[in-house]
Structures are given as structure tokens and as C-alpha cells.
Write a protein that holds these residues in place. Structure first.
Motif, PDB file in Angstrom:
ATOM      1  N   ALA A 174       0.851  -1.199   0.000  1.00 60.01           N
ATOM      2  CA  ALA A 174       0.000   0.000   0.000  1.00 60.01           C
ATOM      3  C   ALA A 174       0.878   1.236   0.000  1.00 60.01           C
ATOM      4  N   GLY A 175       0.246   2.378  -0.257  1.00 56.26           N
ATOM      5  CA  GLY A 175       0.981   3.639  -0.344  1.00 56.26           C
ATOM      6  C   GLY A 175       0.994   4.369   0.991  1.00 56.26           C
ATOM      7  N   GLY A 176       2.047   4.213   1.745  1.00 59.23           N
ATOM      8  CA  GLY A 176       2.210   5.001   2.973  1.00 59.23           C
ATOM      9  C   GLY A 176       2.014   4.191   4.250  1.00 59.23           C
ATOM     10  N   GLU A 178       0.365   4.868   6.987  1.00 61.28           N
ATOM     11  CA  GLU A 178      -0.980   4.840   7.582  1.00 61.28           C
ATOM     12  C   GLU A 178      -1.818   3.717   6.963  1.00 61.28           C
ATOM     13  N   LYS A 179      -1.723   3.589   5.636  1.00 60.65           N
ATOM     14  CA  LYS A 179      -2.468   2.522   4.954  1.00 60.65           C
ATOM     15  C   LYS A 179      -1.923   1.153   5.369  1.00 60.65           C
ATOM     16  N   CYS A 180      -0.608   1.042   5.494  1.00 61.93           N
ATOM     17  CA  CYS A 180      -0.024  -0.250   5.881  1.00 61.93           C
ATOM     18  C   CYS A 180      -0.448  -0.647   7.295  1.00 61.93           C
ATOM     19  N   ASP A 194       5.123  -0.660   2.214  1.00 60.91           N
ATOM     20  CA  ASP A 194       4.866   0.635   1.575  1.00 60.91           C
ATOM     21  C   ASP A 194       5.615   0.687   0.235  1.00 60.91           C
ATOM     22  N   HIS A 195       4.885   0.824  -0.858  1.00 58.65           N
ATOM     23  CA  HIS A 195       5.571   0.792  -2.173  1.00 58.65           C
ATOM     24  C   HIS A 195       6.370   2.062  -2.443  1.00 58.65           C
ATOM     25  N   ASN A 196       6.222   3.063  -1.578  1.00 53.74           N
ATOM     26  CA  ASN A 196       7.038   4.279  -1.745  1.00 53.74           C
ATOM     27  C   ASN A 196       8.433   4.123  -1.133  1.00 53.74           C
ATOM     28  N   GLU A 217      -2.868  -9.299  -9.176  1.00 52.13           N
ATOM     29  CA  GLU A 217      -2.331  -8.093  -9.822  1.00 52.13           C
ATOM     30  C   GLU A 217      -3.373  -6.979  -9.913  1.00 52.13           C
ATOM     31  N   ASN A 218      -3.137  -5.917  -9.140  1.00 52.20           N
ATOM     32  CA  ASN A 218      -4.027  -4.743  -9.162  1.00 52.20           C
ATOM     33  C   ASN A 218      -3.369  -3.520  -9.760  1.00 52.20           C
ATOM     34  N   VAL A 219      -2.014  -3.481  -9.722  1.00 49.77           N
ATOM     35  CA  VAL A 219      -1.367  -2.191  -9.991  1.00 49.77           C
ATOM     36  C   VAL A 219      -0.279  -2.196 -11.063  1.00 49.77           C
ATOM     37  N   TRP A 245      -0.566   2.240 -14.277  1.00 50.66           N
ATOM     38  CA  TRP A 245      -0.313   2.601 -15.680  1.00 50.66           C
ATOM     39  C   TRP A 245      -1.519   3.286 -16.349  1.00 50.66           C
ATOM     40  N   TYR A 246      -2.636   3.436 -15.640  1.00 54.39           N
ATOM     41  CA  TYR A 246      -3.844   3.933 -16.321  1.00 54.39           C
ATOM     42  C   TYR A 246      -3.687   5.355 -16.869  1.00 54.39           C
ATOM     43  N   ASN A 247      -2.873   6.177 -16.201  1.00 52.76           N
ATOM     44  CA  ASN A 247      -2.716   7.556 -16.672  1.00 52.76           C
ATOM     45  C   ASN A 247      -1.598   7.729 -17.695  1.00 52.76           C
ATOM     46  N   GLY A 274      -5.943 -12.950 -17.093  1.00 55.51           N
ATOM     47  CA  GLY A 274      -6.738 -11.740 -16.933  1.00 55.51           C
ATOM     48  C   GLY A 274      -8.206 -12.083 -16.795  1.00 55.51           C
ATOM     49  N   PHE A 275      -8.972 -11.171 -16.231  1.00 54.85           N
ATOM     50  CA  PHE A 275     -10.428 -11.374 -16.168  1.00 54.85           C
ATOM     51  C   PHE A 275     -11.133 -10.027 -16.082  1.00 54.85           C
ATOM     52  N   ILE A 276     -12.332 -10.013 -16.600  1.00 61.07           N
ATOM     53  CA  ILE A 276     -13.221  -8.857 -16.476  1.00 61.07           C
ATOM     54  C   ILE A 276     -14.443  -9.382 -15.751  1.00 61.07           C
ATOM     55  N   ILE A 277     -14.749  -8.754 -14.646  1.00 62.42           N
ATOM     56  CA  ILE A 277     -15.694  -9.371 -13.716  1.00 62.42           C
ATOM     57  C   ILE A 277     -17.085  -9.576 -14.327  1.00 62.42           C
ATOM     58  N   PHE A 278     -17.477  -8.735 -15.292  1.00 65.10           N
ATOM     59  CA  PHE A 278     -18.843  -8.829 -15.834  1.00 65.10           C
ATOM     60  C   PHE A 278     -19.107 -10.110 -16.604  1.00 65.10           C
TER      61      PHE A 278
HETATM   62  P1  NDP Z   1      -8.646   1.371  -5.217  1.00 70.69           P
HETATM   63  O1  NDP Z   1      -9.768   2.095  -4.577  1.00 70.69           O
HETATM   64  O2  NDP Z   1      -7.799   0.523  -4.372  1.00 70.69           O
HETATM   65  O3  NDP Z   1      -7.786   2.491  -5.930  1.00 70.69           O
HETATM   66  C1  NDP Z   1      -6.634   2.230  -6.628  1.00 70.69           C
HETATM   67  C2  NDP Z   1      -5.409   2.146  -5.700  1.00 70.69           C
HETATM   68  O4  NDP Z   1      -4.294   1.788  -6.469  1.00 70.69           O
HETATM   69  C3  NDP Z   1      -5.002   3.460  -5.070  1.00 70.69           C
HETATM   70  O5  NDP Z   1      -5.746   3.771  -3.922  1.00 70.69           O
HETATM   71  C4  NDP Z   1      -3.537   3.208  -4.745  1.00 70.69           C
HETATM   72  O6  NDP Z   1      -3.432   2.583  -3.469  1.00 70.69           O
HETATM   73  C5  NDP Z   1      -3.127   2.170  -5.804  1.00 70.69           C
HETATM   74  N1  NDP Z   1      -2.166   2.768  -6.717  1.00 70.69           N
HETATM   75  C6  NDP Z   1      -2.345   3.820  -7.528  1.00 70.69           C
HETATM   76  N2  NDP Z   1      -1.204   4.106  -8.183  1.00 70.69           N
HETATM   77  C7  NDP Z   1      -0.291   3.191  -7.764  1.00 70.69           C
HETATM   78  C8  NDP Z   1       1.077   2.967  -8.069  1.00 70.69           C
HETATM   79  N3  NDP Z   1       1.735   3.737  -8.934  1.00 70.69           N
HETATM   80  N4  NDP Z   1       1.708   1.942  -7.477  1.00 70.69           N
HETATM   81  C9  NDP Z   1       1.067   1.159  -6.590  1.00 70.69           C
HETATM   82  N5  NDP Z   1      -0.237   1.337  -6.242  1.00 70.69           N
HETATM   83  C10 NDP Z   1      -0.898   2.341  -6.829  1.00 70.69           C
HETATM   84  O7  NDP Z   1      -9.150   0.502  -6.455  1.00 70.69           O
HETATM   85  P2  NDP Z   1     -10.111  -0.783  -6.532  1.00 70.69           P
HETATM   86  O8  NDP Z   1      -9.960  -1.621  -5.323  1.00 70.69           O
HETATM   87  O9  NDP Z   1     -11.448  -0.336  -6.939  1.00 70.69           O
HETATM   88  O10 NDP Z   1      -9.465  -1.538  -7.777  1.00 70.69           O
HETATM   89  C11 NDP Z   1      -8.212  -2.198  -7.678  1.00 70.69           C
HETATM   90  C12 NDP Z   1      -7.802  -2.708  -9.060  1.00 70.69           C
HETATM   91  O11 NDP Z   1      -8.765  -3.631  -9.517  1.00 70.69           O
HETATM   92  C13 NDP Z   1      -7.701  -1.632 -10.133  1.00 70.69           C
HETATM   93  O12 NDP Z   1      -6.610  -1.909 -10.961  1.00 70.69           O
HETATM   94  C14 NDP Z   1      -8.989  -1.800 -10.903  1.00 70.69           C
HETATM   95  O13 NDP Z   1      -8.902  -1.325 -12.217  1.00 70.69           O
HETATM   96  C15 NDP Z   1      -9.144  -3.297 -10.835  1.00 70.69           C
HETATM   97  N6  NDP Z   1     -10.501  -3.805 -11.070  1.00 70.69           N
HETATM   98  C16 NDP Z   1     -10.653  -4.737 -12.061  1.00 70.69           C
HETATM   99  C17 NDP Z   1     -11.859  -5.328 -12.302  1.00 70.69           C
HETATM  100  C18 NDP Z   1     -11.955  -6.382 -13.357  1.00 70.69           C
HETATM  101  O14 NDP Z   1     -13.052  -6.784 -13.711  1.00 70.69           O
HETATM  102  N7  NDP Z   1     -10.855  -6.869 -13.884  1.00 70.69           N
HETATM  103  C19 NDP Z   1     -13.059  -4.937 -11.546  1.00 70.69           C
HETATM  104  C20 NDP Z   1     -12.793  -3.992 -10.472  1.00 70.69           C
HETATM  105  C21 NDP Z   1     -11.545  -3.445 -10.260  1.00 70.69           C
HETATM  106  P3  NDP Z   1      -2.143   2.831  -2.555  1.00 70.69           P
HETATM  107  O15 NDP Z   1      -2.198   4.264  -2.116  1.00 70.69           O
HETATM  108  O16 NDP Z   1      -2.292   1.878  -1.461  1.00 70.69           O
HETATM  109  O17 NDP Z   1      -0.957   2.575  -3.425  1.00 70.69           O
END
Ligand code: NDP
Length: 336
Positions: A174-176, A178-180, A194-196, A217-219, A245-247, A274-278
Motif C-alpha cells: 500500500a501507499g504510505g 498509515e495505509k499499511c 509501503d511501495h514508496n 495483480e491490481n497495480v 499505468w492507467y494515466n 486476466g479477467f473482467i468481472i462482468f
Molecule cells: P482502489 O480504490 O484501491 O484504488 C486504486 C489504488 O491503487 C489506489 O488507492 C492506490 O493505493 C493504488 N495505486 C495507484 N497508483 C499506484 C502505483 N503507482 N503503485 C502502486 N499502487 C498504486 O481501487 P479498486 O480496489 O477499486 O481496484 C483495484 C484494481 O482492480 C484496479 O486496478 C482496478 O482497475 C481493478 N478492477 C478490475 C476489475 C476487473 O473486472 N478486472 C473490476 C474492479 C476493479 P495505494 O495508495 O495503497 O498505493
């Protein structure tokens, strides 16, 4: 009736030009329709993707169109059987105060749901994403190590807690501090890094002395690169999102990491899916989720944290904050 529409496609991080607030009349429902007033709007990382004009699993939002999003709304007037004035519904009418619906794809939550906004989080899309992605693709076993980033967000927090319920070790990222702290002390993760931190990769390695069996894998980014050398043979990697990487407007500078990623997948016989929840799991999985999650919330085995932002006008900045980790828990906008 206020509505937030896509004004311009962002190049990189969204800014003040990206979304625009418009005002209009409150629409009236015709025969076979109902008028819905938005109570809660969910903010989710996928919304960044819908701002791009790119091939994806869903159509992009058009310029001038209302931003997409799931909402909990109240039925204000109904000319539809099965929906009465005062019922709460789950709908995807997006970032606006009022919407007309013919009831298609709308779930009636009844007149008095206990936690209406939870249908947007732990009992809805993000909760189900964590459940199905972890259990059906990650398949954690007793004693294995599961790593997940965005560990205090709605998906990551749920992944870690389910991993623990299944007898695995849960290591969050997590980032920071407090979150950890929240991840370990409140959510019950075994460790959280903390990934920072400059020595993030070394800290992750120390927190995973037996390697990693499941990386949810979320990030992407730095966290993925820290995880790669720690993956055990036959590790599973449900690829849920790559929010770091979204931005990005294009491929980042730096070394080409494809050989490291594909080499690890090959040598360690990693299952990466990979998966898309829908549309990735069947109705049986959804039923299992609804049953288990309701039980776990009742028993207190799963804890849930929301960050409620007041006012539709504050939704754009709240989304931009979410994308860069400035949110804490599931981000929801209280609209009405
Ligand atoms: P969050 O509310 O957790 O928001 C995204 C979090 O990603 C941020 O709070 C931040 O947490 C973290 N983050 C942002 N930038 C970075 C970075 N550079 N390095 C590391 N961590 C970063 O999101 P959700 O729980 O809603 O979603 C989590 C993931 O699941 C997303 O990737 C989302 O797109 C995906 N998702 C996919 C679905 C699917 O069907 N495949 C469905 C729903 C979600 P922190 O400050 O702790 O780093």
C-alpha cells in the motif's frame, strides 16, 4: 438536474478540462419508465479507461456524454411493475442527479436496504472481483503466500481478508505507513509493505520468506517488478488491473521488461490470467459470493471501509485522487 459529462479526452492524468458539469431539467418518466434520483455514485479505477478512445471490453464514453458509473438511486416516480416509489435500486446511470430507466439491468434493493452503498463495494462489483479473481483463478491454499497491492482499497482489502479466511498468508502492498498500519491492524494482513519505500523490493522479499504463490495483480509497475523474482513454481497471477499505468499516455521510458516477465512466466510455470468481472465467471460463482460475503460480513470476518465524498460536484477530483492513491477505502460520492 446536474450531470457531469466528458469534456475532453485526457492525455496522461485527467485535469480540469476533462469533465464538465452541466445543468438541465429533471426528466419525466413515460409509460413503462421510472424516474431515479441518484443517492450514491461509485468511483472506480476503470473510469479512467472509459475516457480513452481505445479498444477495450467496453465502449468509451463519448465526448459530451454523461460519465459512466454505477449508482444506488431512489425511485421517485414509477410507471413500471416491480419498482415502487421509495425503492432503492442499483443501476448504471452514471454521474447525474436524475435518470430515466425502463428497468433493464436494474436491480431492486427494496425500500430499506441496510447499507445501500455497500452494493457498490463489498457486496457489489469490487467485492465480487476480489472473491472470484482470488478463489477461481488464484486458488490460494492453506499455508501459501498471497500478495496484493492497493491493499486498503475495496478489491485489495477483500483479497487479503479472503486469503486469510482460506488459511493463506496475506502480504499487502500500500501507499504510505498509515495505509499499511490499517492493513495489518484492522484488516488482519500478516504484513504490509509501503511501495514508496526506497528498498521496497527488499522489504517485500523479507515479508515473503517462502516466496509468492499467488500475486493478485491490481497495480502493475514497481510492485509487479518486485514480485517477479519471488514467484514460486506454479504460482498463479490473476490479472485484475494495472492502475499504476492507467494515466500513461503511451509506453513508459526505461528498459523493456517483457523478457523478465515472460521469462519468469515460462521458467516458473506461472499461470497468469486476466479477467473482467462482468463476463468471466458464471452465475454459480456469483451466488457463492453473495452467500459467503453476507456471512463473512455478519460474522465480522470481513471488514469494510468506505470513504464518502459529499456532492456530485466533487466527484471529478475524488476520482483523480483515487487514481493516484489519495483515497482510503472504497470511494463513494453521496449525491443526494
Ligand atoms: P482502489 O480504490 O484501491 O484504488 C486504486 C489504488 O491503487 C489506489 O488507492 C492506490 O493505493 C493504488 N495505486 C495507484 N497508483 C499506484 C502505483 N503507482 N503503485 C502502486 N499502487 C498504486 O481501487 P479498486 O480496489 O477499486 O481496484 C483495484 C484494481 O482492480 C484496479 O486496478 C482496478 O482497475 C481493478 N478492477 C478490475 C476489475 C476487473 O473486472 N478486472 C473490476 C474492479 C476493479 P495505494 O495508495 O495503497 O498505493
Amino acid at each position: 438536474n446536474r450531470r457531469i459529462v466528458l469534456n475532453a479526452r485526457p492525455k496522461g492524468a485527467p485535469d480540469d478540462e476533462t469533465l464538465r458539469l452541466e445543468e438541465g431539467e429533471i426528466p419525466s418518466p413515460g409509460a413503462g419508465e421510472m424516474l431515479l434520483r441518484t443517492e450514491y455514485l461509485s468511483l472506480d479505477p476503470y473510469m479512467r479507461g472509459r475516457m480513452n478512445d481505445a479498444k477495450s471490453y467496453a465502449e468509451p464514453v463519448k465526448i459530451g456524454e454523461v460519465m459512466t458509473g454505477q449508482v444506488v438511486a431512489e425511485v421517485m416516480e414509477s410507471n413500471l411493475s416491480g419498482f415502487a416509489k421509495g425503492d432503492r435500486v442499483l443501476n448504471t446511470s452514471g454521474w447525474q442527479d436524475y435518470a430515466i430507466s425502463n428497468g433493464d439491468q436494474v436491480l431492486n434493493l427494496g425500500p430499506d436496504p441496510e447499507h445501500p452503498s455497500w452494493s457498490l463495494g463489498i457486496l457489489g462489483m469490487p467485492g465480487y472481483t476480489a472473491y472470484a479473481g482470488l478463489l477461481k483463478i488464484g486458488e490460494p491454499k492453506q499455508g501459501e503466500t498471497v500478495v496484493v497491492a492497493a491493499a486498503t482499497g475495496p478489491v485489495g482489502a477483500t483479497v487479503g481478508q479472503i486469503a486469510r479466511i482460506k488459511g493463506a498468508r496475506a502480504v499487502g502492498v500500500a501507499g504510505g505507513p498509515e495505509k499499511c498500519k490499517h492493513a495489518v491492524e484492522h484488516l488482519g494482513f500478516d504484513a504490509c509493505i509501503d511501495h514508496n519505500a526506497d528498498d521496497f523490493a527488499e522489504q517485500l522479499k523479507s515479508a515473503c520468506p517462502d516466496g509468492i504463490d499467488v500475486y493478485f495483480e491490481n497495480v502493475g509497475g514497481k510492485v509487479l517488478y518486485g514480485v517477479l523474482p519471488l514467484l514460486n513454481p506454479f504460482a498463479r497471477v490473476p490479472v485484475c488491473g494495472v492502475v499504476s499505468w492507467y494515466n500513461l499516455p503511451g509506453l513508459p521510458d526505461g528498459p523493456d521488461m517483457a523478457p523478465a516477465i515472460m521469462g519468469t512466466v515460462l521458467r516458473m510455470k506461472v499461470k497468469m490470467q486476466g479477467f473482467i468481472i462482468f463476463d468471466s465467471f458464471g452465475p454459480d460463482t456469483y451466488r457463492e459470493f453473495a452467500r459467503d460475503m453476507t456471512d463473512w460480513l455478519k460474522s465480522g470476518e470481513i471488514k469494510y471501509t468506505e470513504q464518502i465524498v459529499e456532492g456530485l460536484e466533487n466527484a471529478p477530483n475524488a476520482l483523480y485522487d483515487l487514481l493516484v492513491g489519495k483515497s482510503f477505502g472504497k470511494m463513494v460520492v453521496k449525491v443526494a
